[in-house]
Every structure is written in C-alpha cells, then in structure tokens.
Motif scaffolding. Structure first.
Motif, PDB file in Angstrom:
ATOM      1  N   GLY A 241       5.146  -6.453 -12.906  1.00  0.00           N
ATOM      2  CA  GLY A 241       3.891  -7.055 -13.336  1.00  0.00           C
ATOM      3  C   GLY A 241       3.697  -6.836 -14.814  1.00  0.00           C
ATOM      4  O   GLY A 241       4.153  -5.826 -15.373  1.00  0.00           O
TER       5      GLY A 241
ATOM      6  N   GLN B  20      -5.300 -11.250 -17.925  1.00  0.00           N
ATOM      7  CA  GLN B  20      -4.690 -11.582 -16.649  1.00  0.00           C
ATOM      8  C   GLN B  20      -3.443 -10.749 -16.424  1.00  0.00           C
ATOM      9  O   GLN B  20      -2.858 -10.206 -17.364  1.00  0.00           O
ATOM     10  CB  GLN B  20      -4.333 -13.072 -16.595  1.00  0.00           C
TER      11      GLN B  20
ATOM     12  N   LEU C 158       0.690  -3.361  -8.892  1.00  0.00           N
ATOM     13  CA  LEU C 158      -0.660  -3.621  -9.398  1.00  0.00           C
ATOM     14  C   LEU C 158      -1.449  -2.327  -9.521  1.00  0.00           C
ATOM     15  O   LEU C 158      -2.161  -2.110 -10.509  1.00  0.00           O
ATOM     16  CB  LEU C 158      -1.381  -4.591  -8.469  1.00  0.00           C
TER      17      LEU C 158
ATOM     18  N   ASP D 140      -9.731  -9.590  -8.794  1.00  0.00           N
ATOM     19  CA  ASP D 140      -8.777 -10.403  -8.032  1.00  0.00           C
ATOM     20  C   ASP D 140      -8.467 -11.726  -8.728  1.00  0.00           C
ATOM     21  O   ASP D 140      -7.337 -12.224  -8.671  1.00  0.00           O
ATOM     22  CB  ASP D 140      -9.308 -10.666  -6.623  1.00  0.00           C
TER      23      ASP D 140
ATOM     24  N   ILE E 142      -5.509 -11.825 -11.206  1.00  0.00           N
ATOM     25  CA  ILE E 142      -4.175 -11.482 -10.747  1.00  0.00           C
ATOM     26  C   ILE E 142      -3.425 -12.743 -10.341  1.00  0.00           C
ATOM     27  O   ILE E 142      -3.881 -13.511  -9.472  1.00  0.00           O
ATOM     28  CB  ILE E 142      -4.245 -10.494  -9.554  1.00  0.00           C
TER      29      ILE E 142
END
Length: 238
Positions: free
Chosen positions: A71, A81, A215, A232, A235
């Motif tokens: 990520g 983001q 995450l 949320d 993501i």
C-alpha cells in the motif's frame, strides 16, 4: 513521535506464508530431519517435529509466500488517499518477480522506504531469502550486504513502538487496539492461513486479511505522527 518521513515515499507491506507442503509425509526424509533439527529449540520436548509442522511457514527454509500486499499514499492538496494492491497465488516465483518489479520501477530511489510490522525480523528477510531460493537477484531495497544501519531503508512499526526496549513483542492487533485503529483481525489470523490455503483453497480470504494488515500498518504510522486516520472512502483497492 515526530517522524521526518514523507508518506509518499513509504511502501507499506505485509506477507502471508504457509508450509511448502501441506502434509509432513510429503517432505523428503532429509527435509524432515533438517526441520526436526531446525525447530528443536522452539519445540523443546513438548512436540514432535511432525506435530510442529503446522508452523513451518514462519521459516523461509521450509515455508513459502502466497501473498504480498502493498500500500502507498497518494496525496494531493485536496485529499489523502491510500492504494492497496496484492501479488498472490500458487506461483511464488511470479509473486516475488512482480513485487520486485514494483520496487525497481517505483521505489528504487534512496528516499523511498519499506515499512512493515516486525518487518526487520520477518517480512523483509523472508522475502529476500525466498528470492535467493528462486535465483532472483535482490533489489537494492532488500540487499543489505555492506550497508550501514542508517543506509537501510526499512521502517518497522514494532521497532518504533519499542523505543529501544528490546525485551517485549507487541502484536499488530494489540497495537491497533490501544491506538483506536479498527482491528485488521476480523476474519482469520496468521495461524489459520495455511488451513485456508491448503484446505479451503480460498485465496480471497488470505488476500483480504493481508491487505487489512497492510492498511493497519499505515494507520499505525499515521497515529505515531499524530495524524488523522484514513477513512474508508480514502482507501483504493487495485
């Protein structure tokens, strides 16, 4: 904690590993003997090597990687983001090759960092060892030979949380709990990955679990820097 780190320079990651073979009986006699010797200290006299084989995935010599989730932050003036993507499946060589391609193409610069929870003790060396097994040349970020400590571009949220105290281990689940971060351990945990892989043959569950851990590591680093957690809506999953 004031970490002078540009979030856009950090690649967060987590790996899931399983024993190389599903059953003890599938190992050669030589491998069984080597595993018995390797695990003698951990087993003591409580378990036979065969009974202990379910834990083989934690050693790079007897385990293999079935998923690497990564990520990274995409920031702009408007919003922050976080993009998640995973390399996974039965072909470990392909997983490692694809992961290396990402490192070489997007995270090769000296300013770039790798970050994982307990990464210095597990994720980073495990990936490097499995690359050597598969005769994949190590990317610079994993080739530590001859480097001074400050030249190693690795961040470890477990190490950061220790603050120099080397006597304790704090799990990611515990750390997220005390920091008010949604728990990544909602479905399975690491001890169940091999069963999900070999018996259920459910890679989707493993990938979801791995991405949630990735995450969570990013969220922990945000909390360490007293920054707002990701919502949320911020993501993105590839």
């Amino acid at each position: 904690m004031n970490l002078s780190v540009n979030l856009k320079d950090v690649l967060f990651l987590d790996i899931e590993t399983v024993p190389q073979k599903e059953k003890w009986q599938q190992l050669s006699k030589e491998t069984q003997a080597l595993y018995e010797k390797k695990t003698r200290y951990q087993r003591k006299e409580e378990f036979t090597a065969e009974a202990f084989y379910g834990r083989a995935g934690i050693w790079a010599e007897f385990g293999k990687i079935v998923c690497i989730s990564v990520g990274y932050f995409i920031t702009s003036l408007e919003r922050k983001q976080f993009r998640l993507t995973s390399f996974y499946g039965d072909d470990e060589h392909a997983i490692l090759t694809d992961f290396k391609a990402l490192l070489v193409s997007h995270f090769a610069e000296k300013s770039k960092l790798l970050c994982a929870h307990n990464g210095k003790e597990f994720d980073f060396p495990f990936i490097a060892r499995r690359m050597i097994v598969h005769q994949i040349a190590l990317p610079e970020k994993l080739n530590l030979f001859g480097k001074k400590p400050w030249e190693v571009k690795h961040l470890d949220t477990l190490e950061l949380w220790k603050f120099g105290d080397y006597k304790q281990y704090t799990s990611l689940k515990l750390l997220t709990s005390i920091l008010g971060i949604p728990s990544p351990k909602e479905d399975i945990d690491g001890s169940e990955v091999a069963e999900v892989y070999y018996r259920e043959k459910n890679m989707d569950r493993i990938v979801d679990y791995c991405e949630k851990d990735t995450l969570a590591v990013a969220q922990v680093l945000l909390r360490f820097n007293n920054q707002d957690l990701l919502k949320d809506s911020a993501i993105l999953r590839a």
